[in-house]
Write a protein that holds these residues in place. Structure first.
Motif, short mmCIF file in Angstrom:
data_model
loop_
_atom_site.label_atom_id
_atom_site.label_comp_id
_atom_site.label_asym_id
_atom_site.label_seq_id
_atom_site.Cartn_x
_atom_site.Cartn_y
_atom_site.Cartn_z
N TYR A 124 16.31 124.57 15.57
CA TYR A 124 15.46 125.48 14.80
C TYR A 124 16.24 126.49 13.97
N GLU A 125 17.44 126.12 13.59
CA GLU A 125 18.21 126.96 12.66
C GLU A 125 17.70 126.66 11.24
N LEU A 126 17.25 127.69 10.55
CA LEU A 126 16.73 127.47 9.20
C LEU A 126 17.84 127.04 8.24
N PRO A 127 17.52 126.13 7.33
CA PRO A 127 18.52 125.76 6.32
C PRO A 127 18.72 126.90 5.33
N LYS A 128 19.82 126.80 4.60
CA LYS A 128 20.13 127.79 3.57
C LYS A 128 19.26 127.54 2.34
N THR A 129 19.19 126.26 1.96
CA THR A 129 18.38 125.92 0.78
C THR A 129 17.51 124.69 1.05
N VAL A 130 16.40 124.69 0.38
CA VAL A 130 15.45 123.57 0.43
C VAL A 130 15.21 123.12 -1.01
N THR A 131 15.42 121.85 -1.28
CA THR A 131 15.28 121.34 -2.64
C THR A 131 14.36 120.13 -2.62
N ALA A 132 13.26 120.19 -3.34
CA ALA A 132 12.38 119.02 -3.41
C ALA A 132 13.10 117.88 -4.12
N LEU A 133 12.88 116.67 -3.68
CA LEU A 133 13.46 115.52 -4.37
C LEU A 133 12.60 115.20 -5.59
N PRO A 134 13.25 114.72 -6.64
CA PRO A 134 12.47 114.34 -7.83
C PRO A 134 11.49 113.23 -7.46
N TRP A 148 22.45 123.33 5.08
CA TRP A 148 22.83 124.49 5.90
C TRP A 148 24.19 125.01 5.46
N GLU A 149 24.41 126.27 5.81
CA GLU A 149 25.66 126.95 5.50
C GLU A 149 26.88 126.16 5.98
N ASP A 150 26.77 125.56 7.16
CA ASP A 150 27.92 124.91 7.77
C ASP A 150 28.15 123.47 7.29
N GLY A 151 27.35 123.03 6.30
CA GLY A 151 27.60 121.71 5.74
C GLY A 151 26.63 120.62 6.20
N LYS A 152 25.83 120.90 7.20
CA LYS A 152 24.81 119.93 7.60
C LYS A 152 23.86 119.68 6.44
N VAL A 153 23.41 118.46 6.30
CA VAL A 153 22.39 118.14 5.30
C VAL A 153 21.34 117.23 5.93
N ALA A 154 20.13 117.33 5.40
CA ALA A 154 19.05 116.49 5.90
C ALA A 154 18.10 116.18 4.76
N THR A 155 17.44 115.04 4.87
CA THR A 155 16.39 114.69 3.90
C THR A 155 15.16 114.23 4.67
N PHE A 156 14.01 114.43 4.05
CA PHE A 156 12.82 113.79 4.61
C PHE A 156 11.94 113.28 3.47
N HIS A 157 11.15 112.31 3.80
CA HIS A 157 10.21 111.75 2.83
C HIS A 157 8.86 111.63 3.52
N CYS A 158 7.79 111.92 2.78
CA CYS A 158 6.44 111.77 3.35
C CYS A 158 5.52 111.22 2.28
N SER A 159 4.55 110.45 2.70
CA SER A 159 3.71 109.80 1.69
C SER A 159 2.41 109.27 2.30
#
Lengths: 358, 358
Positions: free
Chosen positions: A201-211, A230-241
């Motif tokens: 539950y650590e909040l990310p630094k930035t959230v960017t919608a995918l095109p 996240w600040e420490d370099g972690k990245v994640a993506t999600f897709h919903c539809s």
């Protein structure tokens, strides 16, 4: 100490309330005590169709149910746009709240709900079921294991299902005045939650919608995705539809291991569900195969996950009732973070995929 | 008609050349005929260690091998930065080229290579092995099936592996003067290719790097991802990394079905590999389970996928040699599209995740 079961009322006869009625029946510390609809006939038919006990009360208005002193907790399956009004009202009536997701239209609305809950000393929890499955706890043990998993580096989650013509035209989840977040609120909620769950539950630094987000004529999201960083370099993506075949994946990749499952929200099996892990793999000498291949882990549960959720919620409520405990702030905190990211995705979509800082 | 096997020479003794030596030995229409290194001793040791036949020739320079009239085709495992020079030279020597990926530093370089191949009537193919696995063809049948899969809506692909300290410091894949594309070229190449494969090699409209790319001090990518978007609404993402545990996933979601596999580049098993599909699933009445669950499909192959690749390449070369056929433009066309997207990701990363139009 054998305590009295927590008495649940349900306001609104949404489809999902059928599943919850069964879950409340199955939960050992909960009791189906009442249902309310804006029509008495509808409430009565719902109670009959969903095996309410003969003692259950049937109300023709939400207010009547909320005035019933014999109701401890209320399950709220209403459209998102009605959450702030009803949840605040329920809290004022000193009843505990099991609130469907997404919890609100905006985090500011949810803050009002939490404020009302705190002022009235009632517990609130959102209706995310999979998080209560014993399998989820087993998976978290893996993610927390520095030896087997290491540090999370990348995660991908998706939840899609193909709404039919009727769904895409008439379901409340495609209506801007009801569940205005569409697929993001209904399906993306789980992707966001799964990512938050994986990172403690650590909040990310930035959230960017995918095109490529797809919106209907009313501006409701039918399909979208986002990238979290996240600040420490972690990245994640999600897709919903709402526009693609039923899929619900988690891939979580650490420095030392990988977790996979393809049924994270609704397991294939109610009593038995699985996930796979692989640790410290690599290639064989000629790079023609894997040094270690994934192994499958199966977890049993006596109760379906939604009944686990009700049990946990009723346990917290029981603790407040019987022991004068404080409401547990963990669950609203998690709901709020999920909503915060959901809001950020909406903002980023509106701004043409501009990164949103949290 | 039993034709003579295609005689392969290998220039450079890279690790990957060991795997290819075996593949050439296994391919029924190919023969390991020569190896060249800048050092005769190194070439000799390589030939011995990799079961070259006694007839195989050992050269102490690439040029000598390329002057050998008994060599039909050359496998090029050299660092990417050397591809344009050597591939053009090989083409001028009228030898067919099996070229490691990424095929070039930039698509303009690859265009030079293709031009040289066309001018000299030689076949070129890149060294992407998994695309030649019979499993891949079976998976494509599923993706092409309108009933079982429908139209592709979303795809996610990833390839990560955890390079150790030595790798991250010394491997040619982290050196800006050798394999300047780093993880994008080495691992992301496969993600890009898998997405192109799934969409019948239709180029996306836009390519947008995901935030959070990790570069080393020399500016070489160690981890990155991108989002691809097509005119018709299809979207795809991929992630690649040298910093996370070995993972190689494809999730392809159509309107009517879903394909999953977690070993797409190097199958767990050489002779037997699997994937799962599920079609027209949905929820049961109470939304407590799936109407249909994924089923596993296993595909057998006598030859490992890299030997299937060599066989296909040698078949095309044989057809040119024996029947005067034209080189097949399909493979360089696919390589070029992969490189084009790779270039676009690089550009987008350099521009802070600005979308790049193709």
């Amino acid at each position: 100490m054998a305590e009295k079961p927590i008495r649940f009322g349900i306001i609104g006869c949404a489809e999902i309330a059928r599943k919850l009625s069964r879950a409340i029946t199955l939960a050992p510390n909960a009791e189906l005590s009442a249902v309310a609809s804006r029509s008495l006939d509808k409430a009565s038919a719902f109670a009959k169709a969903n095996n309410f006990p003969p003692s259950a009360k049937i109300y023709g208005s939400y207010e009547e149910l909320l005035d019933d002193p014999e109701i401890d907790a209320v399950y709220v399956p209403l459209p998102t746009s009605l959450h702030v009004k009803w949840a605040c009202f329920i809290a004022q009536k000193k009843k505990h709240i099991l609130l469907e997701k997404p919890v609100a239209l905006k985090v500011a609305e949810f803050d009002k709900i939490v404020e009302a809950c705190e002022a009235n000393g009632v517990q609130i929890m959102d209706g995310t079921m999979w998080i209560h499955n014993p399998r989820t706890h087993k998976m978290k043990e893996f993610l927390n294991d520095k030896e087997r998993f290491g540090e999370l580096k990348n995660m991908h989650s998706c939840f899609t299902f193909a709404g039919d013509e009727d769904f895409l035209k008439n379901d409340i989840r495609v209506k801007s005045d009801l569940d205005a977040h569409g697929a993001l609120g209904d399906a993306g909620w789980y992707g966001i939650r799964s990512i938050l769950w994986a990172v403690d539950y650590e909040l990310p630094k930035t959230v960017t919608a995918l095109p490529g987000a797809v919106l209907n004529e009313a501006g409701v999201i039918l399909s979208c995705g986002a990238s979290l960083q996240w600040e420490d370099g972690k990245v994640a993506t999600f897709h919903c539809s709402f526009l693609a075949h039923l899929t619900m994946d988690i891939t979580a990749i650490g420095t030392a291991g990988t977790l996979h499952l393809n049924d994270f929200i609704i397991p294939y099996g109610e009593k038995e569900s699985s996930f796979t892990t692989v640790s410290k793999s690599g290639f064989n000498d000629l790079v023609t195969g894997w040094a270690a291949v994934p192994s499958q882990h199966t977890v049993m549960t006596d109760l379906p996950q939604e009944a686990c959720m009700v049990t946990e919620f009723a346990r917290l409520v029981g603790n407040i009732k019987a022991n004068g405990a404080k409401p547990d702030p963990k669950w609203p905190r998690i709901s709020r973070k999920t909503q915060l990211i959901l809001d950020a995705v909406t903002t980023s979509i509106a701004q043409g995929s501009k990164p949103v800082e949290l």
